[in-house]
Write a protein that holds these residues in place. Structure first.
Motif, PDB file in Angstrom:
ATOM      1  N   GLU A 363       0.942  -1.332  -0.062  1.00  0.00           N
ATOM      2  CA  GLU A 363       0.025  -0.015  -0.113  1.00  0.00           C
ATOM      3  C   GLU A 363       0.901   1.321   0.012  1.00  0.00           C
ATOM      4  OE1 GLU A 363      -3.907   1.737   2.401  1.00  0.00           O
ATOM      5  OE2 GLU A 363      -2.633   0.002   3.328  1.00  0.00           O
ATOM      6  N   VAL A 364       1.741   1.097   0.866  1.00  0.00           N
ATOM      7  CA  VAL A 364       2.849   2.379   0.731  1.00  0.00           C
ATOM      8  C   VAL A 364       3.698   2.416  -0.676  1.00  0.00           C
ATOM      9  CG1 VAL A 364       4.775   3.413   1.746  1.00  0.00           C
ATOM     10  CG2 VAL A 364       3.126   2.273   3.175  1.00  0.00           C
ATOM     11  N   LYS A 365       3.955   1.537  -1.225  1.00  0.00           N
ATOM     12  CA  LYS A 365       4.723   1.420  -2.554  1.00  0.00           C
ATOM     13  C   LYS A 365       3.822   2.102  -3.508  1.00  0.00           C
ATOM     14  CE  LYS A 365       7.944  -2.281  -1.492  1.00  0.00           C
ATOM     15  NZ  LYS A 365       8.431  -3.513  -1.792  1.00  0.00           N
ATOM     16  N   ASP A 366       2.312   1.594  -3.535  1.00  0.00           N
ATOM     17  CA  ASP A 366       1.544   2.115  -4.693  1.00  0.00           C
ATOM     18  C   ASP A 366       1.275   3.687  -4.386  1.00  0.00           C
ATOM     19  OD1 ASP A 366       1.414  -0.344  -5.522  1.00  0.00           O
ATOM     20  OD2 ASP A 366      -0.401  -0.987  -4.561  1.00  0.00           O
ATOM     21  N   ALA A 367       1.009   3.869  -3.159  1.00  0.00           N
ATOM     22  CA  ALA A 367       0.710   5.555  -2.845  1.00  0.00           C
ATOM     23  C   ALA A 367       2.060   6.545  -3.288  1.00  0.00           C
ATOM     24  CB  ALA A 367       0.476   5.578  -1.460  1.00  0.00           C
ATOM     25  N   ALA A 368       3.289   5.794  -3.068  1.00  0.00           N
ATOM     26  CA  ALA A 368       4.485   6.390  -3.503  1.00  0.00           C
ATOM     27  C   ALA A 368       4.498   6.517  -4.939  1.00  0.00           C
ATOM     28  CB  ALA A 368       5.679   5.873  -3.042  1.00  0.00           C
ATOM     29  N   SER A 369       4.011   5.417  -5.572  1.00  0.00           N
ATOM     30  CA  SER A 369       4.040   5.494  -7.168  1.00  0.00           C
ATOM     31  C   SER A 369       3.085   6.407  -7.672  1.00  0.00           C
ATOM     32  CB  SER A 369       3.618   4.018  -7.515  1.00  0.00           C
ATOM     33  OG  SER A 369       3.869   3.907  -9.111  1.00  0.00           O
ATOM     34  N   VAL A 370       1.990   6.604  -7.012  1.00  0.00           N
ATOM     35  CA  VAL A 370       1.186   7.565  -7.643  1.00  0.00           C
ATOM     36  C   VAL A 370       1.520   8.894  -7.087  1.00  0.00           C
ATOM     37  CG1 VAL A 370      -1.360   8.580  -7.110  1.00  0.00           C
ATOM     38  CG2 VAL A 370      -0.940   6.103  -7.191  1.00  0.00           C
ATOM     39  N   ALA A 371       2.012   9.167  -6.132  1.00  0.00           N
ATOM     40  CA  ALA A 371       2.710  10.692  -5.719  1.00  0.00           C
ATOM     41  C   ALA A 371       3.816  10.953  -6.698  1.00  0.00           C
ATOM     42  CB  ALA A 371       3.236  10.703  -4.214  1.00  0.00           C
ATOM     43  N   LEU A 372       4.629   9.921  -7.255  1.00  0.00           N
ATOM     44  CA  LEU A 372       5.970  10.317  -8.178  1.00  0.00           C
ATOM     45  C   LEU A 372       5.250  10.716  -9.328  1.00  0.00           C
ATOM     46  CD1 LEU A 372       8.376   7.715  -6.871  1.00  0.00           C
ATOM     47  CD2 LEU A 372       8.665  10.064  -7.007  1.00  0.00           C
ATOM     48  N   ARG A 373       4.206  10.142  -9.840  1.00  0.00           N
ATOM     49  CA  ARG A 373       3.774  10.393 -11.321  1.00  0.00           C
ATOM     50  C   ARG A 373       2.989  11.551 -11.212  1.00  0.00           C
ATOM     51  NH1 ARG A 373       4.404   5.121 -11.351  1.00  0.00           N
ATOM     52  NH2 ARG A 373       4.297   4.039 -13.188  1.00  0.00           N
ATOM     53  N   ARG A 374       2.374  12.072 -10.151  1.00  0.00           N
ATOM     54  CA  ARG A 374       1.975  13.302 -10.160  1.00  0.00           C
ATOM     55  C   ARG A 374       2.647  14.644  -9.976  1.00  0.00           C
ATOM     56  NH1 ARG A 374      -3.190  13.140  -7.640  1.00  0.00           N
ATOM     57  NH2 ARG A 374      -3.319  15.444  -7.804  1.00  0.00           N
ATOM     58  N   LEU A 375       4.129  14.198  -9.216  1.00  0.00           N
ATOM     59  CA  LEU A 375       5.020  15.258  -9.224  1.00  0.00           C
ATOM     60  C   LEU A 375       5.889  15.170 -10.617  1.00  0.00           C
ATOM     61  CD1 LEU A 375       6.779  14.346  -5.774  1.00  0.00           C
ATOM     62  CD2 LEU A 375       5.552  16.367  -6.290  1.00  0.00           C
ATOM     63  N   TYR A 376       5.920  14.222 -11.196  1.00  0.00           N
ATOM     64  CA  TYR A 376       6.537  14.144 -12.610  1.00  0.00           C
ATOM     65  C   TYR A 376       5.728  15.153 -13.602  1.00  0.00           C
ATOM     66  CZ  TYR A 376       7.639  12.697 -17.424  1.00  0.00           C
ATOM     67  OH  TYR A 376       7.928  12.880 -18.682  1.00  0.00           O
ATOM     68  N   ALA A 377       4.318  15.056 -13.556  1.00  0.00           N
ATOM     69  CA  ALA A 377       3.493  15.730 -14.302  1.00  0.00           C
ATOM     70  C   ALA A 377       3.594  17.329 -14.001  1.00  0.00           C
ATOM     71  CB  ALA A 377       2.268  15.083 -14.042  1.00  0.00           C
ATOM     72  N   ARG A 378       3.819  17.415 -12.757  1.00  0.00           N
ATOM     73  CA  ARG A 378       3.925  18.885 -12.115  1.00  0.00           C
ATOM     74  C   ARG A 378       5.139  19.559 -12.522  1.00  0.00           C
ATOM     75  NH1 ARG A 378       2.592  21.785  -7.372  1.00  0.00           N
ATOM     76  NH2 ARG A 378       3.692  23.898  -7.557  1.00  0.00           N
ATOM     77  N   ALA A 379       6.328  18.562 -12.490  1.00  0.00           N
ATOM     78  CA  ALA A 379       7.651  18.849 -12.831  1.00  0.00           C
ATOM     79  C   ALA A 379       7.653  19.273 -14.297  1.00  0.00           C
ATOM     80  CB  ALA A 379       8.828  18.221 -12.558  1.00  0.00           C
ATOM     81  N   SER A 380       6.940  18.428 -15.240  1.00  0.00           N
ATOM     82  CA  SER A 380       7.032  18.653 -16.761  1.00  0.00           C
ATOM     83  C   SER A 380       6.248  20.175 -17.089  1.00  0.00           C
ATOM     84  CB  SER A 380       6.072  17.461 -17.263  1.00  0.00           C
ATOM     85  OG  SER A 380       6.779  16.275 -17.043  1.00  0.00           O
ATOM     86  N   HIS A 381       5.254  20.377 -16.387  1.00  0.00           N
ATOM     87  CA  HIS A 381       4.333  21.540 -16.686  1.00  0.00           C
ATOM     88  C   HIS A 381       5.224  22.653 -16.010  1.00  0.00           C
ATOM     89  CE1 HIS A 381       0.848  20.003 -18.310  1.00  0.00           C
ATOM     90  NE2 HIS A 381       0.936  19.004 -17.108  1.00  0.00           N
ATOM     91  N   ASP A 382       5.921  22.630 -14.974  1.00  0.00           N
ATOM     92  CA  ASP A 382       6.692  23.826 -14.293  1.00  0.00           C
ATOM     93  C   ASP A 382       8.043  23.939 -15.016  1.00  0.00           C
ATOM     94  OD1 ASP A 382       4.595  24.171 -12.659  1.00  0.00           O
ATOM     95  OD2 ASP A 382       5.602  23.305 -10.800  1.00  0.00           O
ATOM     96  N   LEU A 383       8.398  22.786 -15.898  1.00  0.00           N
ATOM     97  CA  LEU A 383       9.622  22.825 -16.519  1.00  0.00           C
ATOM     98  C   LEU A 383      10.843  22.864 -15.665  1.00  0.00           C
ATOM     99  CD1 LEU A 383       9.103  24.998 -19.597  1.00  0.00           C
ATOM    100  CD2 LEU A 383       8.849  22.642 -19.338  1.00  0.00           C
ATOM    101  N   VAL A 384      10.909  21.963 -14.514  1.00  0.00           N
ATOM    102  CA  VAL A 384      12.072  21.779 -13.435  1.00  0.00           C
ATOM    103  C   VAL A 384      12.933  20.798 -13.839  1.00  0.00           C
ATOM    104  CG1 VAL A 384      12.742  21.743 -11.189  1.00  0.00           C
ATOM    105  CG2 VAL A 384      10.586  22.901 -11.959  1.00  0.00           C
ATOM    106  N   PRO A 385      13.907  20.940 -14.582  1.00  0.00           N
ATOM    107  CA  PRO A 385      14.944  19.901 -15.069  1.00  0.00           C
ATOM    108  C   PRO A 385      15.294  18.768 -14.094  1.00  0.00           C
ATOM    109  CG  PRO A 385      15.811  21.809 -15.984  1.00  0.00           C
ATOM    110  CD  PRO A 385      14.577  22.318 -14.843  1.00  0.00           C
ATOM    111  N   GLN A 386      15.778  19.273 -13.075  1.00  0.00           N
ATOM    112  CA  GLN A 386      16.172  18.137 -11.973  1.00  0.00           C
ATOM    113  C   GLN A 386      15.082  17.596 -11.386  1.00  0.00           C
ATOM    114  OE1 GLN A 386      16.318  21.569 -11.767  1.00  0.00           O
ATOM    115  NE2 GLN A 386      16.328  22.433  -9.674  1.00  0.00           N
ATOM    116  N   ALA A 387      13.971  18.162 -11.070  1.00  0.00           N
ATOM    117  CA  ALA A 387      12.831  17.460 -10.625  1.00  0.00           C
ATOM    118  C   ALA A 387      12.155  16.461 -11.859  1.00  0.00           C
ATOM    119  CB  ALA A 387      11.640  18.364 -10.276  1.00  0.00           C
ATOM    120  N   ILE A 388      12.341  16.746 -13.029  1.00  0.00           N
ATOM    121  CA  ILE A 388      11.919  15.711 -14.144  1.00  0.00           C
ATOM    122  C   ILE A 388      12.902  14.518 -14.118  1.00  0.00           C
ATOM    123  CG2 ILE A 388      11.519  15.570 -16.785  1.00  0.00           C
ATOM    124  CD1 ILE A 388      10.856  18.525 -16.723  1.00  0.00           C
TER     125      ILE A 388
END
Length: 436
Positions: A363-388
């Motif tokens: 359950e923790v691994k699945d929640a972390a996977s969801v959070a990382l995908r959300r952060l990747y989408a956010r970084a892609s829109h904000d254009l933060v290279p190190q976060a992407i």
């Protein structure tokens, strides 16, 4: 011992009011500010740093009894906390009690929490300043919730209520001050391998002394990368230093993450997904499509669809904890917050452990996977290279791990003589005899 909280706004609220986030002073503030900027008086340090086992037990039991008096009166919860105090390791028992965690979380999530007069914040502050390491772990286990409540109320203030957040800031400053003292004015660095060498083992451990201006000296000079610069002492949470202070507090959480209970990690992952913002199609950029995967009508993998359904559960969790405002005008509003690199860096470290830690529950691994995908989408829109780069690397590691698990399960299921109803037994490797 008097556990009444001093009235009077701390210097953190006073300094923060100079910026775009304002904290209102308490109307009956009359007590002068403390020199350290905290609204609570620090417990007097003991002369002997080494406490006996019984003193540690007594201190933990005292803290638990005080907590029991602060939580809402419930006969069942009171009996539960009393039973924790009677164990051989009361602080460790409190840390591993899910009932105590959720009872405390419910009380801390009150719309009136976080002020300089909040007894729960005072309990966290004074408990962290104790010398018992298990009591400090208890405080750290509540850090994801406290951080989420604090950041949401800072960046999404309610129009109906204006509660000072001096209590939350006092706890964060206590964590920051502890880490500042531990680092002793030194930065956090790592040794970067020299890519001009064939491998890590070709770099000499002790470079030969030569002329500092020579080319050989420059090649043999070790490369050092700075992860975190030296920390400056802070007596208040200013808007320009808020991300740094919260990030350092989360770094303290990361250092003890192997000791954190699964429900604390799960809350952190879900809150991080909310910080990243609303969902978008970018979250599925790394979902592989192959003929061996059954897709639904929307083109997502079935198991991926199940994972992303937990985003809705996270939002519901946020609403249950009163992180979302109760106003109708704020209903459905995106709860994203600013994520500068100094705050995002420890967040990614924590998510990396939650995703790849071998002892973490699924359950923790699945929640972390969801959070990382959300952060990747956010970084892609904000254009933060190190976060992407960081988020996509963790997502790819997650995909490879899940693919390997599926392949191993398929190989076990397709093995000759395997039966789903009977447990499989490890077979000895077959030995092929070749006639001479």
């Amino acid at each position: 011992m008097d556990f009444n909280i001093h009235r009077g706004s701390p210097s953190s609220s006073a300094s923060s009011s100079d910026h775009h986030h304002h904290h209102h002073h308490h109307p009956n503030s009359s007590t002068p500010h403390h020199q350290n900027g905290h609204p609570y008086s620090s417990p007097s340090p003991t002369s002997d740093p080494v406490h006996s086992w019984w003193e540690s037990i007594s201190k933990a039991r005292t803290r638990i009894h005080i907590l029991s008096s602060l939580l809402p009166t419930d006969e069942k919860s009171s009996l539960s906390l009393s039973s924790l105090a009677d164990t051989d390791r009361p602080a460790r028992s409190l840390l591993l009690s899910s009932a105590a965690y959720f009872s405390f979380s419910s009380a801390l999530s009150s719309p009136s929490s976080g002020s300089g007069e909040d007894p729960l914040c005072q309990w966290l502050y004074e408990t962290f300043l104790s010398s018992d390491p298990d009591l400090r772990l208890v405080v750290l286990s509540f850090l994801p919730l406290l951080t989420s409540l604090y950041l949401h109320r800072i960046h999404h203030p309610s129009s109906s209520t204006s509660v000072s957040l001096a209590g939350f800031e006092a706890v964060l400053l206590a964590l920051y001050s502890s880490e500042t003292k531990a680092r002793n004015g030194k930065p956090v660095t790592i040794s970067i391998p020299d890519l001009s060498q064939p491998s890590l083992y070709h770099t000499p451990r002790n470079p030969i002394k030569s002329n500092p201006n020579s080319a050989t000296s420059q090649v043999n000079k070790p490369l050092v990368g700075i992860i975190s610069p030296p920390l400056e002492p802070q007596n208040a949470v200013k808007s320009t230093k808020r991300a740094c202070i919260v990030g350092v507090a989360l770094d303290c959480y990361y250092k003890q993450i192997s000791q954190m209970p699964s429900w604390s990690k799960l809350d952190f992952c879900k809150f991080t997904a909310v910080w990243a913002g609303q969902d978008c199609p970018c979250t599925s950029d790394f979902d592989e499509k192959s003929e061996n995967i059954v897709e639904n009508n929307h083109g997502f993998e079935e198991d991926q669809r199940v994972k992303f359904s937990e985003i809705e559960n996270a939002l519901e969790r946020v609403k249950d904890l009163d992180i979302e405002d109760d106003n109708s005008e704020d209903a459905g509003r995106d709860a994203r917050i600013p994520l500068p690199w100094e705050l995002l860096q420890p967040v990614l470290r924590i998510l990396g452990h939650c995703l790849l830690g071998p002892v973490n529950v699924e359950e923790v691994k699945d929640a972390a996977s969801v959070a990382l995908r959300r952060l990747y989408a956010r970084a892609s829109h904000d254009l933060v290279p190190q976060a992407i780069l960081a988020t996509r690397s963790l997502i790819q590691l997650d995909n490879r791990e899940r693919k390997a698990v599926k392949a191993a399960a398929a190989a076990t299921a397709s093995a000759p003589g395997s039966n789903a109803n009977t447990p499989s037994k490890a077979k000895k490797p077959e030995i092929l005899l070749v006639s001479k």
